[in-house]
Design a protein around this motif. Structure first.
Motif, PDB file in Angstrom:
ATOM      1  N   VAL A 125       9.109 -13.834   6.695  1.00 35.46           N
ATOM      2  CA  VAL A 125       9.944 -14.766   5.933  1.00 35.46           C
ATOM      3  C   VAL A 125       9.103 -15.601   4.968  1.00 35.46           C
ATOM      4  O   VAL A 125       9.430 -15.720   3.780  1.00 35.46           O
ATOM      5  N   LEU A 126       8.004 -16.165   5.457  1.00 32.56           N
ATOM      6  CA  LEU A 126       7.218 -17.093   4.644  1.00 32.56           C
ATOM      7  C   LEU A 126       6.633 -16.434   3.397  1.00 32.56           C
ATOM      8  O   LEU A 126       6.504 -17.078   2.349  1.00 32.56           O
ATOM      9  N   LYS A 127       6.283 -15.151   3.508  1.00 29.40           N
ATOM     10  CA  LYS A 127       5.661 -14.510   2.340  1.00 29.40           C
ATOM     11  C   LYS A 127       6.669 -14.273   1.219  1.00 29.40           C
ATOM     12  O   LYS A 127       6.265 -13.990   0.071  1.00 29.40           O
ATOM     13  N   ARG A 128       7.973 -14.403   1.501  1.00 34.91           N
ATOM     14  CA  ARG A 128       8.996 -14.265   0.464  1.00 34.91           C
ATOM     15  C   ARG A 128       9.228 -15.585  -0.291  1.00 34.91           C
ATOM     16  O   ARG A 128       9.886 -15.593  -1.329  1.00 34.91           O
ATOM     17  N   LEU A 129       8.728 -16.675   0.251  1.00 32.74           N
ATOM     18  CA  LEU A 129       8.980 -17.996  -0.329  1.00 32.74           C
ATOM     19  C   LEU A 129       7.861 -18.393  -1.279  1.00 32.74           C
ATOM     20  O   LEU A 129       6.682 -18.226  -0.958  1.00 32.74           O
ATOM     21  N   ASP A 130       8.219 -18.956  -2.440  1.00 32.76           N
ATOM     22  CA  ASP A 130       7.181 -19.506  -3.303  1.00 32.76           C
ATOM     23  C   ASP A 130       6.876 -20.939  -2.862  1.00 32.76           C
ATOM     24  O   ASP A 130       7.532 -21.484  -1.964  1.00 32.76           O
ATOM     25  N   GLU A 131       5.895 -21.550  -3.488  1.00 33.45           N
ATOM     26  CA  GLU A 131       5.456 -22.877  -3.048  1.00 33.45           C
ATOM     27  C   GLU A 131       6.543 -23.927  -3.205  1.00 33.45           C
ATOM     28  O   GLU A 131       6.671 -24.830  -2.376  1.00 33.45           O
ATOM     29  N   ALA A 132       7.329 -23.832  -4.266  1.00 36.91           N
ATOM     30  CA  ALA A 132       8.412 -24.807  -4.468  1.00 36.91           C
ATOM     31  C   ALA A 132       9.465 -24.679  -3.369  1.00 36.91           C
ATOM     32  O   ALA A 132       9.992 -25.690  -2.865  1.00 36.91           O
ATOM     33  N   GLN A 133       9.779 -23.453  -2.998  1.00 37.78           N
ATOM     34  CA  GLN A 133      10.758 -23.235  -1.923  1.00 37.78           C
ATOM     35  C   GLN A 133      10.222 -23.734  -0.584  1.00 37.78           C
ATOM     36  O   GLN A 133      10.958 -24.345   0.201  1.00 37.78           O
ATOM     37  N   LYS A 134       8.942 -23.489  -0.333  1.00 37.86           N
ATOM     38  CA  LYS A 134       8.343 -23.989   0.905  1.00 37.86           C
ATOM     39  C   LYS A 134       8.388 -25.504   0.949  1.00 37.86           C
ATOM     40  O   LYS A 134       8.670 -26.099   1.993  1.00 37.86           O
ATOM     41  N   LYS A 135       8.130 -26.135  -0.187  1.00 40.66           N
ATOM     42  CA  LYS A 135       8.170 -27.599  -0.237  1.00 40.66           C
ATOM     43  C   LYS A 135       9.584 -28.103   0.014  1.00 40.66           C
ATOM     44  O   LYS A 135       9.792 -29.076   0.750  1.00 40.66           O
ATOM     45  N   ARG A 136      10.563 -27.435  -0.548  1.00 36.92           N
ATOM     46  CA  ARG A 136      11.953 -27.835  -0.342  1.00 36.92           C
ATOM     47  C   ARG A 136      12.336 -27.709   1.142  1.00 36.92           C
ATOM     48  O   ARG A 136      12.990 -28.592   1.708  1.00 36.92           O
ATOM     49  N   LEU A 137      11.925 -26.620   1.758  1.00 35.11           N
ATOM     50  CA  LEU A 137      12.207 -26.432   3.180  1.00 35.11           C
ATOM     51  C   LEU A 137      11.468 -27.461   4.031  1.00 35.11           C
ATOM     52  O   LEU A 137      12.012 -27.993   5.003  1.00 35.11           O
ATOM     53  N   GLU A 138      10.226 -27.731   3.678  1.00 37.77           N
ATOM     54  CA  GLU A 138       9.461 -28.732   4.422  1.00 37.77           C
ATOM     55  C   GLU A 138      10.117 -30.103   4.341  1.00 37.77           C
ATOM     56  O   GLU A 138      10.239 -30.811   5.350  1.00 37.77           O
ATOM     57  N   ASP A 139      10.559 -30.475   3.162  1.00 38.33           N
ATOM     58  CA  ASP A 139      11.211 -31.772   2.989  1.00 38.33           C
ATOM     59  C   ASP A 139      12.501 -31.871   3.796  1.00 38.33           C
ATOM     60  O   ASP A 139      12.870 -32.948   4.271  1.00 38.33           O
ATOM     61  N   ALA A 140      13.175 -30.726   3.943  1.00 35.86           N
ATOM     62  CA  ALA A 140      14.430 -30.711   4.711  1.00 35.86           C
ATOM     63  C   ALA A 140      14.197 -30.521   6.200  1.00 35.86           C
ATOM     64  O   ALA A 140      15.141 -30.603   7.001  1.00 35.86           O
ATOM     65  N   GLY A 141      12.924 -30.274   6.608  1.00 32.07           N
ATOM     66  CA  GLY A 141      12.613 -30.086   8.024  1.00 32.07           C
ATOM     67  C   GLY A 141      12.853 -28.678   8.527  1.00 32.07           C
ATOM     68  O   GLY A 141      13.051 -28.480   9.736  1.00 32.07           O
ATOM     69  N   PHE A 142      12.806 -27.691   7.617  1.00 31.21           N
ATOM     70  CA  PHE A 142      13.117 -26.312   8.009  1.00 31.21           C
ATOM     71  C   PHE A 142      12.021 -25.318   7.634  1.00 31.21           C
ATOM     72  O   PHE A 142      12.286 -24.125   7.486  1.00 31.21           O
ATOM     73  N   LEU A 143      10.790 -25.757   7.506  1.00 30.17           N
ATOM     74  CA  LEU A 143       9.723 -24.831   7.151  1.00 30.17           C
ATOM     75  C   LEU A 143       9.096 -24.236   8.403  1.00 30.17           C
ATOM     76  O   LEU A 143       8.500 -24.942   9.220  1.00 30.17           O
ATOM     77  N   GLY A 144       9.206 -22.922   8.562  1.00 30.32           N
ATOM     78  CA  GLY A 144       8.575 -22.226   9.676  1.00 30.32           C
ATOM     79  C   GLY A 144       9.367 -22.271  10.963  1.00 30.32           C
ATOM     80  O   GLY A 144      10.435 -22.874  11.052  1.00 30.32           O
ATOM     81  N   ARG A 145       8.857 -21.556  11.969  1.00 32.03           N
ATOM     82  CA  ARG A 145       9.480 -21.417  13.291  1.00 32.03           C
ATOM     83  C   ARG A 145      10.814 -20.685  13.191  1.00 32.03           C
ATOM     84  O   ARG A 145      11.844 -21.149  13.666  1.00 32.03           O
ATOM     85  N   TYR A 146      10.780 -19.513  12.573  1.00 32.68           N
ATOM     86  CA  TYR A 146      11.979 -18.704  12.403  1.00 32.68           C
ATOM     87  C   TYR A 146      12.068 -17.709  13.557  1.00 32.68           C
ATOM     88  O   TYR A 146      11.254 -16.790  13.667  1.00 32.68           O
ATOM     89  N   VAL A 147      13.064 -17.888  14.410  1.00 29.67           N
ATOM     90  CA  VAL A 147      13.118 -17.207  15.702  1.00 29.67           C
ATOM     91  C   VAL A 147      14.244 -16.180  15.756  1.00 29.67           C
ATOM     92  O   VAL A 147      15.381 -16.454  15.372  1.00 29.67           O
ATOM     93  N   LEU A 148      13.886 -15.009  16.264  1.00 31.23           N
ATOM     94  CA  LEU A 148      14.867 -13.981  16.601  1.00 31.23           C
ATOM     95  C   LEU A 148      14.878 -13.846  18.113  1.00 31.23           C
ATOM     96  O   LEU A 148      13.837 -13.617  18.730  1.00 31.23           O
ATOM     97  N   ASP A 149      16.066 -14.013  18.728  1.00 30.65           N
ATOM     98  CA  ASP A 149      16.167 -13.803  20.172  1.00 30.65           C
ATOM     99  C   ASP A 149      16.971 -12.537  20.434  1.00 30.65           C
ATOM    100  O   ASP A 149      17.160 -11.713  19.538  1.00 30.65           O
ATOM    101  N   ARG A 150      17.461 -12.382  21.638  1.00 29.58           N
ATOM    102  CA  ARG A 150      18.136 -11.123  21.994  1.00 29.58           C
ATOM    103  C   ARG A 150      19.478 -10.958  21.302  1.00 29.58           C
ATOM    104  O   ARG A 150      20.024  -9.860  21.266  1.00 29.58           O
ATOM    105  N   ASP A 151      20.025 -12.051  20.754  1.00 34.81           N
ATOM    106  CA  ASP A 151      21.358 -11.999  20.174  1.00 34.81           C
ATOM    107  C   ASP A 151      21.392 -12.182  18.665  1.00 34.81           C
ATOM    108  O   ASP A 151      22.175 -11.525  17.975  1.00 34.81           O
TER     109      ASP A 151
END
Length: 394
Positions: free
Chosen positions: A271-297
């Motif tokens: 996921v992270l390699k698809r994001l540019d720096e501006a998008q990463k900054k936007r996600l970080e500011d919103a509290g959603f940068l990283g920790r992208y989890v796939l579980d059994r469902d």
């Protein structure tokens, strides 16, 4: 006398009460706890009184004084030092049945660096934390107890027989303690949840179950283990170490489970390699940068947020983040992108497994365990791919 029987005799003489259970050697799996009769739901099968626990409070004061006011060492590190240095014989029957160093080779902290480098992301992060914590603890203990240092390593440092001995004790504490509220912790200036640790006899022989097993409760008198489901005579009685995914179980306990209802995997790598720096900054500011989890469902909400930033206009994305848009209109585009990313991850998994197979380092069991873990992750990913393909087709 058999060491297990000696442990039981010692434990019961100190007030430990076993009710319908007994530790047994299980072929190919070490020691476990088996039911000696039919056990009904809600029966207490084990009581371990407070006086049997090994905690910060039971570490000899002279040993604590030598550590002084060292704020760098954790309670984990102190308990490990106590195990490594104890020669009193007080806990000899207990010590006789704990895993030897060769039994702990499943723990990645013991692995060759080339194998460690191929761990899944979450397991690698946990291992990095262990390395930092262990190094800090060892420095404190080696400085306070030079008698632990039996030789020097290749680089002239303190690594030697003593360090191996201490690492063994440290890993025992890491993998066999229970959460415990110790009054002695109030005297420490800096404590965390991880510092609330105790070792307890017999209880540390329970194996892990992802669901069911026994409920563990601590009270003023000690620990009580209560059956949460019926167990027939001869069946193994287990406890749940926690709702942990496979990476956690591998890094912290040194095993993988064939089936684990709590299993999950991080998708940050794709996921992270698809994001540019501006998008990463936007996600970080919103509290959603990283920790992208796939579980059994499914994938987690954080993943949904990140993928929408790649699929939607910023205004639509912001409405999804603040809850004013349920995201239904963009779900199809998100699912298509997720499917693409998961297919990319399959290629990465295949490359990792191929890389592991050609390594000529470490124990065969370590290599097999690492491959098994990646195959479990592949199964999670494949299951979600199949589900998305069906949803997108319809």
């Amino acid at each position: 006398m058999d060491p297990l029987q000696e442990l039981l005799d010692w434990a019961t003489s100190h007030g430990v009460k076993l009710n319908g259970i007994a530790p047994e050697r299980i072929p190919g799996r070490g020691i476990g706890v088996l039911a000696t009769r039919d056990i009904e739901t809600d029966e207490i099968v084990l009581d371990v009184p407070t006086n049997c626990l090994r905690t910060l409070s039971t570490v000899p004061k002279a040993r604590l004084r030598r550590l002084g006011d060292n704020k760098n060492i954790s309670v984990h590190g102190i308990l490990a030092a106590d195990l490594a240095l104890d020669s009193s014989g007080k806990f000899a029957p207990w010590d006789a049945v704990v895993p030897r160093s060769e039994d702990l080779v499943g723990l990645p902290l013991t692995w060759h660096p080339d194998l460690q480098a191929l761990l899944p992301q979450h397991a690698a992060e946990l291992l990095a934390g262990q390395k930092t914590k262990f190094a800090r603890d060892w420095d404190a203990v080696a400085g306070a107890f030079p008698e632990l240092i039996k030789g020097k390593g290749k680089n002239g440092g303190k690594e030697g027989v003593g360090m191996d001995r201490y690492r063994h004790a440290w890993l025992l504490v890491n993998s066999r303690t229970f959460y415990y509220l110790d009054a002695a912790l109030k005297k420490r200036r800096s404590t965390s949840r991880d510092d609330h640790m105790t070792l307890q006899p017999v209880a540390d022989l329970f194996n892990h179950a992802d669901e069911g097993g026994c409920h563990v409760a601590f009270g003023g008198d000690g620990f009580a283990f209560r059956a949460t489901a019926p167990c027939r005579k001869g069946e193994e009685v287990k406890i749940c170490y926690g709702r942990h995914g496979g990476d956690f179980l591998l890094a912290e306990y040194g095993f993988v489970m064939r089936e684990n209802c709590w299993d999950e995997v991080l998708l940050d790598e794709v996921v992270l390699k698809r994001l540019d720096e501006a998008q990463k900054k936007r996600l970080e500011d919103a509290g959603f940068l990283g920790r992208y989890v796939l579980d059994r469902d499914t994938v987690c909400h954080r993943t949904q947020v990140a993928l929408r930033l790649l699929c939607c206009k910023v205004g639509e994305w912001m409405r999804f983040v603040n809850g004013s848009d349920d995201g239904e209109g963009s779900q199809g585009a998100v699912d298509t992108l997720l499917l693409e990313l998961l297919r990319e991850y399959v290629v990465i998994i295949e490359d990792r497994v191929d890389g592991i197979r050609v390594l000529e380092v470490g124990e065969r069991s370590q290599v097999d365990m690492l491959i098994e873990r990646w195959e479990q992750i592949r199964k999670l990913v494949d299951t979600r791919i199949a589900s998305l393909e069906g949803e997108i087709t319809t």
